[in-house]
Design a protein around this motif. Sequence first.
Motif, PDB file in Angstrom:
ATOM      1  N   ASP A  40      -2.769   2.372  -4.250  1.00 13.78           N
ATOM      2  CA  ASP A  40      -2.948   3.608  -3.507  1.00 13.78           C
ATOM      3  C   ASP A  40      -3.844   3.310  -2.315  1.00 13.78           C
ATOM      4  N   SER A  41      -3.450   3.737  -1.134  1.00 13.40           N
ATOM      5  CA  SER A  41      -4.177   3.390   0.086  1.00 13.40           C
ATOM      6  C   SER A  41      -5.583   3.996   0.125  1.00 13.40           C
ATOM      7  N   LYS A  42      -5.771   5.158  -0.485  1.00 16.22           N
ATOM      8  CA  LYS A  42      -7.088   5.815  -0.442  1.00 16.22           C
ATOM      9  C   LYS A  42      -8.007   5.329  -1.553  1.00 16.22           C
ATOM     10  N   TYR A  52       3.780   0.247   2.481  1.00 18.86           N
ATOM     11  CA  TYR A  52       3.485  -0.705   3.547  1.00 18.86           C
ATOM     12  C   TYR A  52       3.211  -2.070   2.947  1.00 18.86           C
ATOM     13  N   LYS A 104       0.853  -1.190   0.000  1.00 20.31           N
ATOM     14  CA  LYS A 104       0.000   0.000   0.000  1.00 20.31           C
ATOM     15  C   LYS A 104       0.886   1.236   0.000  1.00 20.31           C
ATOM     16  N   LYS A 105       0.528   2.182  -0.864  1.00 20.36           N
ATOM     17  CA  LYS A 105       1.260   3.446  -0.930  1.00 20.36           C
ATOM     18  C   LYS A 105       0.390   4.525  -0.289  1.00 20.36           C
ATOM     19  N   TYR A 106       0.924   5.146   0.738  1.00 16.82           N
ATOM     20  CA  TYR A 106       0.193   6.172   1.462  1.00 16.82           C
ATOM     21  C   TYR A 106       0.535   7.554   0.932  1.00 16.82           C
ATOM     22  N   TYR A 125       6.415  -1.326   7.221  1.00 21.93           N
ATOM     23  CA  TYR A 125       6.761  -0.346   6.204  1.00 21.93           C
ATOM     24  C   TYR A 125       8.018  -0.788   5.478  1.00 21.93           C
ATOM     25  N   THR A 171       1.637  -5.389   3.153  1.00 20.87           N
ATOM     26  CA  THR A 171       0.545  -5.959   3.936  1.00 20.87           C
ATOM     27  C   THR A 171       0.815  -7.409   4.322  1.00 20.87           C
TER      28      THR A 171
END
Length: 142
Positions: free
Chosen positions: A40-42, A13, A5-7, A20, A15
């Motif tokens: 993308d995390s969002k 991160y 996941k890219k914040y 991280y 998973t």
Amino acid sequence: MVTIKKYPNRRLYDTSRSQYVNMDYIKTLVNERTDFNVVDSKSGDDVTKTILLQIISESETNEHQSLLTNKLLKQLIRFYDSDMQLFLREYLEQSLINFMEQQDSLQGMMKNMVDTSPLGMFSKIMEQNIDAWTKSTKDQKK
């Protein structure tokens, strides 16, 4: 399949490992041929290509690691929005797959050649002798 996941703060991160990671970790996944994607995390959008391009871009700044010459980059840019773009993409992908298969095959042949050469045989005998000596030394200490 490993999911990264890219914040928004540009942190990555993993998973599967619950930790991280950095770009070097992603590069290691590529080198180890581990299947992964970066989302993308969002939004949940796949941003794997963006991360891979960033790794290439960082590698290309070092002249000793550079694979892409200015001439090659210009030629690639000319293929965007052309009728041949899809063909070139498939051609490049298949060419690199074939190249890597040939490289793996050649490395296997070279390893076999070294292992069966007189020097390779001598090396194996020396390893066996050292192992036997180490074992006998340990046995004597007991």
